[in-house]
Design a protein around this motif. Structure first.
Motif, mmCIF file in Angstrom:
data_model
loop_
_atom_site.group_PDB
_atom_site.id
_atom_site.type_symbol
_atom_site.label_atom_id
_atom_site.label_comp_id
_atom_site.label_asym_id
_atom_site.label_seq_id
_atom_site.Cartn_x
_atom_site.Cartn_y
_atom_site.Cartn_z
ATOM 1 N N LEU A 22 0.979 -1.332 -0.111
ATOM 2 C CA LEU A 22 -0.066 -0.293 0.018
ATOM 3 C C LEU A 22 0.639 0.965 -0.010
ATOM 4 C CD1 LEU A 22 -2.590 -1.082 2.494
ATOM 5 C CD2 LEU A 22 -2.720 -1.220 0.037
ATOM 6 N N SER A 23 0.320 2.376 -0.739
ATOM 7 C CA SER A 23 1.119 3.547 -0.695
ATOM 8 C C SER A 23 0.134 4.689 -0.732
ATOM 9 C CB SER A 23 2.001 3.608 -1.906
ATOM 10 O OG SER A 23 1.098 3.445 -3.253
ATOM 11 N N ALA A 24 0.716 6.048 -0.804
ATOM 12 C CA ALA A 24 -0.222 7.136 -1.051
ATOM 13 C C ALA A 24 -0.682 7.177 -2.410
ATOM 14 C CB ALA A 24 0.556 8.434 -0.556
ATOM 15 N N VAL A 55 -8.145 6.545 13.709
ATOM 16 C CA VAL A 55 -7.539 6.873 12.608
ATOM 17 C C VAL A 55 -6.073 7.066 12.782
ATOM 18 C CG1 VAL A 55 -7.466 8.116 10.376
ATOM 19 C CG2 VAL A 55 -9.596 7.233 11.590
ATOM 20 N N LEU A 56 -5.055 6.388 12.386
ATOM 21 C CA LEU A 56 -3.668 6.736 12.230
ATOM 22 C C LEU A 56 -3.043 6.957 11.094
ATOM 23 C CD1 LEU A 56 -2.895 3.112 14.310
ATOM 24 C CD2 LEU A 56 -2.962 5.520 15.175
ATOM 25 N N ASP A 90 5.368 0.944 9.394
ATOM 26 C CA ASP A 90 6.683 1.882 8.635
ATOM 27 C C ASP A 90 6.034 1.640 7.197
ATOM 28 O OD1 ASP A 90 8.637 2.575 10.217
ATOM 29 O OD2 ASP A 90 9.658 0.749 9.963
ATOM 30 N N ASP A 91 5.434 0.645 7.015
ATOM 31 C CA ASP A 91 5.158 0.485 5.343
ATOM 32 C C ASP A 91 3.736 0.996 4.999
ATOM 33 O OD1 ASP A 91 7.524 -1.146 5.164
ATOM 34 O OD2 ASP A 91 6.588 -3.003 5.224
ATOM 35 N N SER A 92 2.829 1.201 5.961
ATOM 36 C CA SER A 92 1.617 1.855 5.894
ATOM 37 C C SER A 92 1.402 3.267 5.744
ATOM 38 C CB SER A 92 0.568 1.177 6.804
ATOM 39 O OG SER A 92 -0.721 1.626 6.677
ATOM 40 N N PRO A 93 0.615 3.650 4.729
ATOM 41 C CA PRO A 93 0.400 5.197 4.476
ATOM 42 C C PRO A 93 -0.658 5.443 5.458
ATOM 43 C CG PRO A 93 -0.545 4.059 2.686
ATOM 44 C CD PRO A 93 0.150 2.857 3.484
ATOM 45 N N GLY A 168 -4.746 2.114 1.547
ATOM 46 C CA GLY A 168 -4.065 2.941 0.593
ATOM 47 C C GLY A 168 -4.353 2.648 -0.609
ATOM 48 N N SER A 169 -3.497 3.274 -1.597
ATOM 49 C CA SER A 169 -3.427 2.782 -3.055
ATOM 50 C C SER A 169 -2.772 1.371 -3.130
ATOM 51 C CB SER A 169 -2.887 3.856 -3.892
ATOM 52 O OG SER A 169 -3.456 5.195 -3.684
#
Length: 191
Positions: A22-24, A55-56, A90-93, A168-169
């Motif tokens: 997942l990304s922005a 919501v984080l 770390d990996d999550s947007p 995310g995207s």
């Protein structure tokens, strides 16, 4: 025979997207409120709302990620366990912590409230996927470490993390995994 609906087609083909993929961009607040509203439409006997959302956003995820190694060391975990606990943040947007918040209500057993919190997690994943986002429901030791979760998320006594739903995207759809053999796990009772 009725024709199959698009909703059933979706449910028969839905696949979570790994948090590490997942990304922005991520849903904005208005879009996320729609997803949370959909997630809250689960069975909730007694209308207790035995769950809530935290919501984080990325800065909060980075704060939690930075706190993971010290807690892993306190617990005597090896570097691999610490890294795995840290990586989902770390990996999550964007992530939504679904917090089980059971209510002391005699008529509605706590197990039913727990199942409702699990239903919220899956409903949030499905709502995000249906809206075109990637989503994944994760737990791991960080979710199950009550002291750590309470310190990082401000949990009230009796609350616990039902799951972190990462959203995310996601440009890539992962290959489907083997699914259950329905005939092997189903018993039909006629009498």
């Amino acid at each position: 025979m009725m024709s199959q609906s698009p909703v059933l087609d979706f449910l028969l083909t839905r696949r979570s997207r790994p948090a590490k993929l997942l990304s922005a961009p991520v849903p904005d607040r208005a879009a996320l409120e729609v997803l949370l509203t959909a997630a809250a439409r689960v069975p909730d006997h007694g209308k207790l709302e035995p769950w809530r959302f935290i919501v984080l956003e990325k800065p909060a995820l980075m704060r939690i990620a930075a706190a993971v190694p010290a807690r892993a060391t306190e617990r005597g975990m090896d570097a691999e366990q610490a890294a795995k606990g840290r990586s989902q943040f770390d990996d999550s947007p964007l992530a939504v912590a679904v917090i089980a918040s059971p209510k002391g209500f005699e008529r509605i057993p706590e197990i039913e409230q727990t199942l409702s919190a699990g239903a919220v997690c899956l409903s949030l994943v499905n709502a995000a996927l249906a809206a075109g986002w990637g989503a994944s429901w994760l737990t791991g030791w960080v979710a199950h470490d009550r002291a750590f979760a309470a310190a990082q998320l401000g949990l009230a006594p009796g609350e616990w993390v039902a799951g972190f739903v990462h959203i995310g995207s996601c440009a890539n759809t992962p290959p489907d995994r083997p699914r259950p053999d329905i005939a092997a796990i189903t018993t039909w009772v006629q009498e």
